[in-house]
Scaffold this active site. Structure first.
Site, mmCIF file in Angstrom:
data_model
loop_
_atom_site.group_PDB
_atom_site.id
_atom_site.type_symbol
_atom_site.label_atom_id
_atom_site.label_comp_id
_atom_site.label_asym_id
_atom_site.label_seq_id
_atom_site.Cartn_x
_atom_site.Cartn_y
_atom_site.Cartn_z
ATOM 1 N N THR A 15 29.655 16.498 -20.873
ATOM 2 C CA THR A 15 29.942 17.705 -20.085
ATOM 3 C C THR A 15 28.800 18.709 -20.153
ATOM 4 O O THR A 15 28.959 19.859 -19.735
ATOM 5 C CB THR A 15 31.252 18.375 -20.561
ATOM 6 O OG1 THR A 15 31.118 18.723 -21.951
ATOM 7 C CG2 THR A 15 32.433 17.435 -20.385
ATOM 8 N N ARG A 47 32.930 17.722 -26.838
ATOM 9 C CA ARG A 47 33.963 18.534 -27.479
ATOM 10 C C ARG A 47 34.999 19.058 -26.489
ATOM 11 O O ARG A 47 36.122 19.369 -26.860
ATOM 12 C CB ARG A 47 33.312 19.726 -28.193
ATOM 13 C CG ARG A 47 32.576 19.350 -29.467
ATOM 14 C CD ARG A 47 32.237 20.585 -30.279
ATOM 15 N NE ARG A 47 31.577 20.257 -31.522
ATOM 16 C CZ ARG A 47 31.368 21.128 -32.518
ATOM 17 N NH1 ARG A 47 31.776 22.384 -32.359
ATOM 18 N NH2 ARG A 47 30.772 20.757 -33.626
ATOM 19 N N GLU A 213 4.281 24.965 -16.063
ATOM 20 C CA GLU A 213 5.588 25.322 -15.514
ATOM 21 C C GLU A 213 5.570 26.768 -15.071
ATOM 22 O O GLU A 213 4.901 27.605 -15.695
ATOM 23 C CB GLU A 213 6.690 25.126 -16.567
ATOM 24 C CG GLU A 213 6.801 23.712 -17.118
ATOM 25 C CD GLU A 213 7.837 23.593 -18.213
ATOM 26 O OE1 GLU A 213 8.224 24.637 -18.791
ATOM 27 O OE2 GLU A 213 8.271 22.471 -18.509
ATOM 28 N N ASP A 232 8.032 21.194 -28.027
ATOM 29 C CA ASP A 232 8.896 20.929 -26.880
ATOM 30 C C ASP A 232 8.256 19.983 -25.879
ATOM 31 O O ASP A 232 8.933 19.159 -25.269
ATOM 32 C CB ASP A 232 9.248 22.246 -26.182
ATOM 33 C CG ASP A 232 10.238 22.059 -25.040
ATOM 34 O OD1 ASP A 232 11.255 21.366 -25.236
ATOM 35 O OD2 ASP A 232 9.995 22.590 -23.944
ATOM 36 N N HIS A 237 6.050 14.317 -24.426
ATOM 37 C CA HIS A 237 5.592 13.975 -23.075
ATOM 38 C C HIS A 237 4.075 13.883 -22.977
ATOM 39 O O HIS A 237 3.532 12.908 -22.448
ATOM 40 C CB HIS A 237 6.095 15.004 -22.056
ATOM 41 C CG HIS A 237 7.573 15.189 -22.057
ATOM 42 N ND1 HIS A 237 8.454 14.162 -22.317
ATOM 43 C CD2 HIS A 237 8.339 16.283 -21.829
ATOM 44 C CE1 HIS A 237 9.692 14.627 -22.242
ATOM 45 N NE2 HIS A 237 9.646 15.906 -21.948
ATOM 46 N N LYS A 331 4.351 27.843 -20.112
ATOM 47 C CA LYS A 331 5.401 28.369 -19.241
ATOM 48 C C LYS A 331 4.885 29.611 -18.511
ATOM 49 O O LYS A 331 3.928 30.251 -18.944
ATOM 50 C CB LYS A 331 6.653 28.716 -20.059
ATOM 51 C CG LYS A 331 7.404 27.487 -20.543
ATOM 52 C CD LYS A 331 8.726 27.869 -21.166
ATOM 53 C CE LYS A 331 9.563 26.650 -21.471
ATOM 54 N NZ LYS A 331 9.976 25.924 -20.257
#
Length: 482
Positions: A15, A47, A213, A232, A237, A331
């Site tokens: 979910t 959950r 990004e 990150d 990557h 970023k």
């Protein structure tokens, strides 16, 4: 391709945002194209207290939001949703796994697990699977990052997974490896006689890898501030892109051959010196004409976490000795771009010099996103009678993958990776020794930072990072491909 052996697919974190945006649309696409077996059950767990009907409603809303309009066929959607089942689970509690096993029923026909969870839940989840009999020899488990935050924590997670599964059952996911253009990198190198003979220090001046990004934190405040740009993006990557760009030719296109060459390359990375790295953090600026705040404002508190990192890397082997690899990620940059640039050396002698002809060295640009193309910059003579001299100009030889394969269905990375997980094909997944080689190199960089040898430098949102990152290449007489 490995023989299909799977009767059920179990999605942890079913979910969550990754499931909504990527996993459910990818599985629907595979279902619509009849690429998954008619008997494959798809069971979600998380959950959230849902039943089968509630999960199907959740999936319906996700598909309505994220599927392209031309793929929304009501009959197909209904058939796909009928396959979905759900079992609520708190993975931190051992007793809930018995109900999950009961929901799955007999898994002797094969079970594939996609595990996307917080690092702290890896160990209890694996223990729960073992306790419930869901870690037998006919189970495959896909592990979504982050797999730890340093070498020690990564090894602890890998040890926990190895307690329940052998290496040939473990599929560590780096979704960049599922991108079509990344796979085309190997085709470009190893299926064309013109490139591989030049792919070495004798002919290549330097290589640039940029992943920029325009977005900021985008709802990832806590995770990102604990992680930073280096862990990150660079640790996984970008180092995978580096490995595929620089590795030796594998014997075959198979999991063992390719991953053997990648890990050899990663182990050959030289430790980075303080003057070969730049870390930065974005301040207020403008992206595409719109004002945006700085990282501190977005986060809501003071922080030294880097949102930009640039590194001058070296590979200590015969092929690449003396060739710098410049890595850059950030970023709130000027544009969204992922690309590899191979800058070749200048020709040894300019025969046009006395006639005024000026040369520029050839450059190969492999763009991964947002466009997908391969562009070779070559020199050509401008048309004319040349009475006042020869004019040479750089022109592109373009291969637009989007245009060249316009009739082929464009697939997102998770479609391929989920199908490979179900079918047991490990080529596009990362082996443990690769992960640990990556972390060893990254941890050495972070040790330099921990000594205070590299301060976080500010840069304005909408630019290309701190001035020091520009200087990283300029002092070598080179420039970023901006």
């Amino acid at each position: 391709m490995a023989e299909t052996c799977c009767s059920a697919l179990l999605l942890f974190g079913a979910t969550g945002d990754l499931s909504r945006r990527m996993l459910l649309p990818s599985l629907y696409a595979l279902y619509e194209d009849a690429l998954i077996g008619p008997g494959l059950r798809i069971v979600g767990t998380a959950r959230s207290e849902l039943d089968d009907a509630g999960f199907r409603a959740f999936a319906h809303d996700a598909l309505e939001e994220f599927l392209p309009p031309d793929r929304k066929d009501e009959a197909q959607l209904s058939g796909f949703l009928d396959r979905l089942e759900y079992q609520a689970l708190d993975a931190s509690k051992l007793d809930g796994f018995a109900s999950l096993a009961s929901k799955l029923g007999d898994t002797s026909g094969g079970l594939s697990i996609f595990l996307s969870t917080a690092p702290a839940l890896f160990e209890p989840t694996i223990e729960g699977l073992r306790h419930a009999g869901l870690a037998h020899g006919n189970v495959r488990i896909g592990l979504e990052k982050p797999l730890g935050n340093d070498l020690v924590s990564s090894a602890r997670i890998n040890d926990a997974v190895a307690a329940g599964f052998s290496e040939n059952q473990i599929f560590r996911i780096d979704h960049y490896l599922g991108k079509e253009t990344v796979q085309n990198l190997m085709a470009l190198r190893f299926a064309n006689a013109m490139f591989e003979p030049l792919w070495n220090a004798a002919h290549v001046d330097h290589v640039q890898i940029t992943v920029s990004e325009t977005v900021g934190l985008e709802g990832r405040k806590g995770f990102y501030d604990d992680t930073g740009a280096l862990r990150d993006m660079v640790q996984n990557h970008m180092l995978q892109l580096l490995a595929l760009t620089a590795m030796e030719p594998p014997r075959d296109y198979d999991a063992t051959s390719i991953r053997d060459e990648k890990v050899k390359l990663l182990r050959a990375l030289r430790p980075v010196r303080p003057e070969e790295m730049v870390r930065g953090q974005y301040r207020a600026g403008a992206i595409k004409g719109e004002s945006v705040g700085g990282y501190i404002e977005d986060l809501g508190k003071a922080s030294e976490t880097e949102t930009f990192v640039s590194i001058k890397a070296h590979i200590d082997n015969w092929r690449w000795q003396g060739v710098p690899f410049y890595l850059r990620h950030g970023k709130r940059m000027a544009e969204r771009r992922s690309e590899i640039v191979v800058q070749f050396k200048q020709v040894p002698h300019n025969i046009f010099a006395e006639r005024g002809g000026r040369l520029r060295a050839n450059r190969l640009v492999i763009r991964l996103q947002p466009e997908e193309y391969v562009r070779l910059q070559v020199m050509a003579k401008e048309p004319g009678l040349d009475r006042s001299g020869i004019v040479l100009r750089e022109v592109p030889l373009d291969l637009s993958l989007t245009t060249a394969f316009a009739k082929a269905r464009r697939r997102i990375a998770y479609e391929r990776l989920l199908l490979d997980l179900i079918e047991g094909e490990q080529t596009l997944f990362v082996r443990r020794d690769e992960v640990e080689a990556q972390w060893k190199w990254i941890d050495a960089i972070r040790e330099v930072w921990a000594r205070g040898d590299e301060e976080v430098k500010p840069y304005a949102a909408g630019g290309w990072g701190p001035n020091a990152a520009i200087a990283l290449t300029e002092r070598d007489g080179r420039s970023w491909n901006d």
